[in-house]
Write an enzyme that holds these catalytic residues in place. Structure first.
Site, PDB file in Angstrom:
ATOM      1  N   CYS A 183       0.913  -1.201   0.109  1.00  0.00           N
ATOM      2  CA  CYS A 183       0.084   0.008  -0.011  1.00  0.00           C
ATOM      3  C   CYS A 183       0.845   1.395   0.056  1.00  0.00           C
ATOM      4  O   CYS A 183       2.242   0.976   0.010  1.00  0.00           O
ATOM      5  CB  CYS A 183      -1.121   0.004   1.213  1.00  0.00           C
ATOM      6  SG  CYS A 183      -0.063   0.688   2.758  1.00  0.00           S
ATOM      7  N   ASP A 565     -14.203   5.894 -38.645  1.00  0.00           N
ATOM      8  CA  ASP A 565     -13.875   5.540 -40.259  1.00  0.00           C
ATOM      9  C   ASP A 565     -15.149   4.576 -40.473  1.00  0.00           C
ATOM     10  O   ASP A 565     -15.762   4.084 -39.585  1.00  0.00           O
ATOM     11  CB  ASP A 565     -12.497   4.810 -40.122  1.00  0.00           C
ATOM     12  CG  ASP A 565     -12.483   4.276 -41.406  1.00  0.00           C
ATOM     13  OD1 ASP A 565     -12.398   5.175 -42.448  1.00  0.00           O
ATOM     14  OD2 ASP A 565     -11.909   3.097 -41.669  1.00  0.00           O
TER      15      ASP A 565
END
Length: 869
Positions: A183, A565
């Site tokens: 941590c 596209d």
């Protein structure tokens, strides 16, 4: 140029140049084959030099057929033309570490104090493409993690402040696994220790994978490892796989915590009922503290010795203070509750870690390989070579990527593409490592080693993406740097000032200060963001969506427009020739068909392929083409015999001033039917007209509908004519249509929307989409499975051709952004409320533990919810 980092930088730089039609990299020989229509190689060489690499032309290729060869499941359909082979020499490219961007390290002699640091931070933090900054005032170095194509914008920005930034060369990049690093508490302790060392130039932490990447001078490796050991950790060089496996942290013994818990509960009960003397209560409390808190005290002492106020140091001070003022039962209960909460938090974070590690277990360790004598032998997948023939039985997992040579079956590709239904496979089709063969036996030829399989690249990309911090995470990191010292000083003031100034009781205010220390650590705030990001990345990977970092996961929630596209994205990208009209008859109609097919056969563009395939199916001959050239956005040109021919669109006909009334009328008629029209011509007349039509993917209609439900505006940017573009757009429900778009036009369209304040995404699969994909806030690549280019370069890669995953990505991004905001609100809000309770005397130390560790567990569990998406 010796790794994918350099390839990615060069690809991103060159694909934005007009006239580039193809890029073929050979990392083993450090060569690059460039297909282009440029008048000289100078722009290419200058672009590569801007990346601090030297480019040397080797030869001019007249027939670069290698770049024209179709590849399995291509992400981009490219047109080949005159090519150049370029050899690159690496002069200085700063190593890329786990955050997905490039880490550049600079020496700044004028940077002496926090004043200069503040100036530089304010200048660079707002710069587009800059991800994070790492300052070392003692050594006057600055590490900048960025996505920029070169270091020049950074150097210019620092120069504008009256300081000079010199790139630092010759550093070593070492990845160290630290199994005890769980941590931000451990991260800060290690960062504070190593950042003061001479020769340490950059630190990258990946808490989820427990990996620290250090950029350093070679001679400091040994003292660096010694300093990490001095903090109570066991550093392991990542290359030492056997050592890593052997040194996984052993499960903690449960009985000391159980004994501590029972003792703390007994002390609390005896104290409450006053059924025993105070010395017995103290003895039970001491057993509880020693049984559950020895490791906390050890870590706290190491932290204090290194002048670091982490949660272990604060908890050690608070418990010791409670003992000194006679609060034995409360000290014991606080230490036990803290130990239990830490254990639960560690187990919770392991869930996020295991979500990534689960991907690694999808590939079997063994594969059945055909030997030269005809026998089949089991081999470790790491020992299988490219080109070996593999057999996979029904029900088995595929061990490596390859192309099927014998057999047919249905294959479950969900681990790679997220497809819910099995896909039928036959000879010539691609197989991916980690997929499951369901029915018939298959034999395939290996196309990539185990370390370079599609699954391996996905895992590598997800692991690196964990370090690519989201904007929220960077805010949290900055906030936490001032939060803990601030609360500690405030607690000290609470303990001292009221008794001295207002005549308060020392016992009361010291107790309240100790309560503040318990809730002072920002662990809940800091750990919530990486857990949320990793959970989101893992959930996306399971769906066949590869997100290249927290930056893109969070930005996806802000998308307002999505550009597409057409060919290969909205449509299948496999058009068929539907019409053929000779304009001038000179002999057989097949004469013009043969010329058009010969030119088209040299191109990989889908329209060209349709024309070539139509002639080949009819048995029409293909002729030799010389001086082949691609005309970007218009068509192709080549010489057959002694005659120059052109095959292109209506724009090319207009530019050559060859338009006739019949040609204009016929073209408009076909385009209204949604067909793409191509003409065969020379410099003086049009010979024939061809019409080609593509079909819309069924998923496209659902995808556009889902996006519009999410409030996303959609538009099509295509090189096809406006009539065809409008027809396709009407079929799928696109909001806006722009036809006849050259690569620069697509780029301009994206810029135009961004200048209006919109957040824009671009979805494409072609080389002509590259500039727009790079300019967009998020570029999404279609059909990335099996193609390392898309996995390496895309911000988000949709592993199959299902456009519906674009909506899934946005939903997941919005969910992740919501969770991040909730976690920050929980972490800060609950601590603020508890601060008020403490000052008014309504909070106790054990309540403070619940407030601190409880909110930590709350935000972790909230982040883990994304794994269920």
């Amino acid at each position: 140029m010796d790794c994918l980092t350099e390839e990615r930088l060069i690809r991103q730089k060159l694909k934005a140049l007009n006239g580039i039609s193809s890029l073929d990299f050979d990392l083993s020989n450090r060569t690059l084959l460039v297909g282009h229509t440029l008048s000289s190689e100078t722009p290419i060489i200058e672009a590569i030099k801007s990346l601090h690499m030297q480019a040397e032309p080797l030869e001019r290729s007249k027939h670069p057929t290698s770049c024209c060869a179709p590849k399995p499941n291509p992400v981009a359909a490219v047109s080949c033309c005159g090519g150049s082979t370029i050899k690159t020499a690496h002069t200085h490219t700063t190593p890329s570490a786990s955050q997905g961007g490039q880490l550049s390290i600079f020496k700044i002699e004028q940077m002496d104090c926090p004043t200069e640091e503040g100036l530089i931070r304010n200048k660079l933090e707002g710069m587009a493409g800059v991800q994070s900054l790492e300052f070392n005032l003692l050594k006057r170095t600055l590490g900048v993690r960025h996505l920029l194509p070169s270091e020049e914008p950074i150097k210019k920005a620092i120069l504008s402040l009256g300081m000079k930034a010199e790139p630092v060369n010759d550093t070593t990049r070492t990845r160290i696994r630290i199994m005890q690093m769980d941590c931000p508490t451990e991260e800060k302790l290690i960062r504070d220790k190593l950042s003061r060392m001479e020769g340490i130039l950059g630190l990258d932490f990946n808490l989820i994978q427990r990996v620290l990447t250090v950029h350093h001078d070679p001679e400091v490796l040994t003292p660096m490892l010694d300093n990490i050991r001095g903090l109570g950790f066991t550093p392991e060089l990542e290359a030492d796989t056997a050592q890593q496996t052997a040194s996984l942290p052993a499960a903690k013994k449960w009985w000391p915590l159980a004994l501590g818990g029972m003792s703390a509960l007994g002390a609390e009960l005896l104290h409450f009922t006053q059924a025993a003397p105070e010395w017995l209560v103290a003895a039970l409390a001491l057993v509880a503290v020693l049984g559950s808190g020895l490791s906390t005290y050890k870590k706290g002492w190491i932290a204090l010795r290194n002048r670091n106020l982490n949660i272990n140091a604060l908890m050690s001070i608070a418990v010791t203070g409670a003992i000194l003022i006679g609060q034995w039962p409360e000290a014991a209960m606080v230490m036990v509750l803290f130990a239990i909460a830490e254990l639960i938090e560690a187990k919770s974070i392991d869930r996020a870690r295991n979500a990534i590690e689960g991907l690694m277990q999808l590939t079997p360790d063994q594969a059945t390989v055909l030997q030269a004598d005809g026998h089949w032998v089991e081999k470790a997948v790491n020992n299988v070579r490219v080109g070996d023939r593999i057999r996979v039985k029904p029900g088995e997992r595929v061990g490596l990527d390859g192309i099927i040579e014998q057999g047919s079956s249905s294959v479950n590709q969900a681990p790679i593409t997220g497809e819910s239904l099995p896909v039928e496979k036959a000879p010539g089709d691609m197989l991916f490592a980690g997929t499951i063969n369901q029915e018939g036996a298959l034999e395939f030829r290996v196309t990539a080693p185990a370390s370079q399989s599609t699954l391996a690249r996905i895992i590598h990309a997800v692991e690196e993406a964990q370090g690519n911090k989201a904007p929220t995470q960077r805010f949290v990191d900055q906030f936490s740097r001032i939060y803990t010292p601030g609360v500690f000083l405030f607690a000290l003031a609470v303990a001292v000032l009221p008794p001295l100034v207002m005549g308060g009781e020392w016992f009361t205010w010291i107790y309240r200060a100790l309560v503040l220390l318990v809730v002072a650590c920002p662990c809940a705030l800091v750990i919530s963001t990486p857990v949320t990001i990793v959970s989101g990345l893992a959930a996306a990977a399971r769906k066949g969506i590869l997100i290249k970092g927290g930056l893109y996961l969070e930005t996806g929630s802000k998308l307002t427009h999505l550009a597409f596209d057409k060919t290969g994205t909205l449509t299948h990208g496999r058009p068929e020739q539907t019409d053929y009209f000779p304009v001038e008859m000179q002999g057989s109609p097949d004469v013009y068909a043969s010329v058009a097919a010969s030119l088209a056969n040299r191109s990989d563009h889908p329209v060209s392929k349709a024309i070539a395939n139509a002639s080949l199916r009819k048995g029409i001959s293909i002729q030799e083409v010389d001086h082949f050239e691609a005309l970007a956005g218009r068509g192709i040109r080549g010489q057959i015999g002694s005659h120059i021919y052109l095959l292109g669109n209506y724009r090319l006909v207009e530019e050559r001033k060859l338009v006739s009334d019949w040609l204009k009328s016929k073209t408009q008629e076909l385009e209204r039917q949604g067909k793409t029209v191509v003409m065969l011509m020379d410099e003086s007349r049009v010979f024939a007209l061809f019409a080609v039509a593509d079909t819309v993917k069924p998923s496209s209609r659902e995808a556009i509908s889902a996006l519009q439900t999410l409030g996303i505006k959609t538009l099509t940017l295509t090189g096809d004519n406006p009539h065809t573009a409008q027809t396709i757009a009407s079929q799928v429900g696109i909001d806006q249509v722009r036809g006849n778009q050259l690569p620069d036009d697509k780029l301009s369209a994206v810029k135009e929307l961004q200048q209006k304040g919109y957040v824009v995404g671009m979805v494409g699969d072609g080389i002509n989409d590259a500039p727009a994909l790079a300019q967009a806030d998020i570029g999404l690549a279609m059909g990335a499975a099996g193609t390392d280019t898309a996995i390496e370069t895309a911000d988000v890669a949709l592993m199959d051709d299902d456009l519906r995953k674009a909506a899934d990505f946005i939903r997941l991004s919005r969910q992740a952004a919501t969770v991040l905001k909730q976690n920050i609100s929980f972490a800060i809000g609950i601590k603020a409320i508890f601060l008020i309770f403490t000052l008014t005397g309504h909070a106790t130390m054990w309540m403070a533990v619940f407030a601190d560790m409880g909110v930590s567990l709350l935000v972790v569990f909230n982040g883990l919810r994304l794994l269920r998406q």
